[in-house]
Design an enzyme around this catalytic site. Sequence first.
Site, PDB file in Angstrom:
ATOM      1  N   ASP A  88      -2.746   2.108 -15.680  1.00  0.00           N
ATOM      2  CA  ASP A  88      -2.668   1.066 -14.665  1.00  0.00           C
ATOM      3  C   ASP A  88      -1.181   0.816 -14.386  1.00  0.00           C
ATOM      4  OD1 ASP A  88      -3.179  -0.891 -12.814  1.00  0.00           O
ATOM      5  OD2 ASP A  88      -4.595  -1.982 -14.061  1.00  0.00           O
TER       6      ASP A  88
HETATM    7  C1  NOJ Z   1      -3.066  -3.102 -10.957  1.00  0.00           C
HETATM    8  C2  NOJ Z   1      -4.546  -3.249 -10.974  1.00  0.00           C
HETATM    9  O1  NOJ Z   1      -4.964  -3.688 -12.250  1.00  0.00           O
HETATM   10  C3  NOJ Z   1      -5.304  -1.980 -10.646  1.00  0.00           C
HETATM   11  O2  NOJ Z   1      -6.665  -2.292 -10.523  1.00  0.00           O
HETATM   12  C4  NOJ Z   1      -4.754  -1.350  -9.395  1.00  0.00           C
HETATM   13  O3  NOJ Z   1      -5.484  -0.202  -9.081  1.00  0.00           O
HETATM   14  C5  NOJ Z   1      -3.285  -1.045  -9.620  1.00  0.00           C
HETATM   15  N1  NOJ Z   1      -2.573  -2.273  -9.876  1.00  0.00           N
HETATM   16  C6  NOJ Z   1      -2.651  -0.315  -8.435  1.00  0.00           C
HETATM   17  O4  NOJ Z   1      -2.463  -1.175  -7.390  1.00  0.00           O
END
Ligand code: NOJ
Length: 749
Positions: free
Chosen positions: A281
């Site tokens: 993530d």
């Molecule tokens: C953080 C989020 O937790 C995740 O779900 C998302 O895909 C990513 N950022 C990318 O934006």
Amino acid sequence: MKTFNILSIGLLLSLVSCTQVPGGKGDSAIEQKIEALLSKMTLEEKLGQMNQISSYGNIEDMSGLIKKGEVGSILNEVDPVRVNALQRVAVEESRLGIPVLMARDVIHGFKTIFPIPLGQAASFNPQVAEEGARVAAIEASAAGIRWTFAPMIDVARDPRWGRIAEGCGEDTYLTSVMGAAMVKGFQSDSLSDPTAVAACPKHFVGYGAAEGGRDYNSTFIPERRLRNVYLPPFEAAAKAGAATFMTSFNDNDGVPSTGNTFILKDVLRKEWGFDGLVVTDWASASEMMSHGFAADPKEVAMKAVNAGVDMEMVSYTFVRELPALLKEGKVKEAAIDEAVRNILRIKFRLGLFDNPYVDEKRMEVLYAPSHLEAAKRAAVESAILLKNAEGILPLSASVKSVAVVGPMASAPYDQLGTWVFDGDKTKTVTPLTAIRELVGDRVQVIYEPGLAYSRDKDQSGVAKAATAAARADVILAFVGEEAILSGEAHCLADLNLQGAQRELIAALAKTGKPVVTVVMAGRPLTIGEEVERSAAVLYAFHPGTMGGPALADLLWGKAVPSGKTPVTFPKMVGQIPVYYAHNNTGRPATRNEVLLNDIPLEAGQTSLGCTSFYMDAGFDPLYPFGYGLSYTTFEYSNVKLSSSTLKKDDVLTVTFDLENTGSYEGTEVAQLYVRDKVGSVTRPVKELKRFTRVTLRPGEKKTVTFELPISELAFWNIDRVKTVEPGDFLLWVAPDSQSGEEMAFEVIG
Ligand code: NOJ
């Protein structure tokens, strides 16, 4: 963990994976291309593939990095002209011509926004999920995006958690079915289809169990619960062919997912045979330093890569730290090669080497009429009728005037919900617009919002709204949450309606006119008081671009509600976690009254019988999981089991009659629940095992069949083995998780 079991399952899966599927697992042509390319790559080029950057807007800077082979993927580029320009640098100007993978969070629509995933889950209709994802993929791929960070399939049992909006609710089985359907929709039949977008089930794993419903918080999920509750939706997504997985932010029992070898290697790779790409993530790799799991960026890179991460989202520790780690032998070259193989495999499967560019003319497909129609259908099926006293809904022809009140009646941005980077609010059709269009001159529409937005505390408009509403035959109150009140990092400790919305509903109720409350929100809210004050309540979650027309049709009976709660609605925040598939405890509650004020003074210690409930809230929720009314009524009868004694490899056939006993055509979501009465470990009081949508005309009766392989009653038992334990089971065919006639059967060894 029994090593023997994992190894044998792993062996079985690797044998299965020897079978060649063109473009899929074991496609030897692709594997050969990967090896040929890998053999030509320098270490820098390999590390470049493992690096995902977020677009910085400046195309020259990015082109420079791409040219040097330092970028494997870019997120957040959504202009096809820019996408093609960047891709041209990768393909024509970098040494090996490896295309870049363009990624974006396309969660419930790119331009045409569907209901939030929690709303889609209320449809209990995998077709809604698949169609929503397909439309999203067609539109996103037109902009050059070939990878989405969806579906979000975190089982979530705490509505304080803002991200409950993004998933399919509290149930493992429902989430598994809907998540797999989304994977199919995003990826279509073949990833090489130019409209296919690689799916990325997230967040692997357990993120939805954040302590206290506070985002990013630690989780404490023991392995058995992980396997019984949180992992199955991910396994279903992997089986559905999901190309990629994302690690979650949380640390579970002290181990951040991005450094968790057990989930990434033992479970995902060895047990499930996953051969796709694992991405972190956003900065979840470097955040292992904040967790206190890694001392510095070097340790971050070492732990993440050795745990089985292939690509790092934005935190640059791989490109910077892996060369030294490799020299020191702390990370093996084989681990890097494996990561690069996994990345290249997805690029080959997407056909990016043959077809790197997007046809810029495809942008015409955005907001196509068929997409808007599909979004409207989804919004219709996502709405849940929670209350309908005296059949006030659908509104009859005798209703000559309606008052449209509340901050969500005309909130084109907010009805789209969370995670809408690309949706355009000028394309939204609000309830106010749709109602006016639907009723024309036949019904007078008095619009007086009362409050400007959901958090608005200024009550100066409330009295005006009530006075205006008093002139109407029926009041339609649109309340709920602005989009920004749910989603990532948007958690709440208070789930009552925000701002002065409670006062607004109270003032409307005082007029004596029937109040129909429509709630648009990202989570179940504690609306007991508003339910009391309303004649009818329709819960629409955030319904997306076409929410207005869907709701107008539902209110006037051009469509009939069929949604069911995908998550338990608590009466009070203090009841959380409250979910239907809980264990029984040694002292299950037997009574449900609110007893707080009835306890005599100086009552004895055991005056309340010593069972598991709250003195001020009882033990039941406001609405249980699986609940939802229709304009018509359904009767279940004649439930029959194919046998009352079954073996582990049998299939139980359950048949029952379902009759539409009301006066509207309607669709019922019939549900099958099972309870394993006694196990080597305690088992949930009920578990959803099947559901189906059945449409019946008034008076029509159908025999419905559920087929349930007994193998699906397996769970991780005391020996940490997934197995069906012989014994007695209970079964219910029911309209929700709290009703239905109890049946029994036995599984023999
Ligand atoms: C953080 C989020 O937790 C995740 O779900 C998302 O895909 C990513 N950022 C990318 O934006």
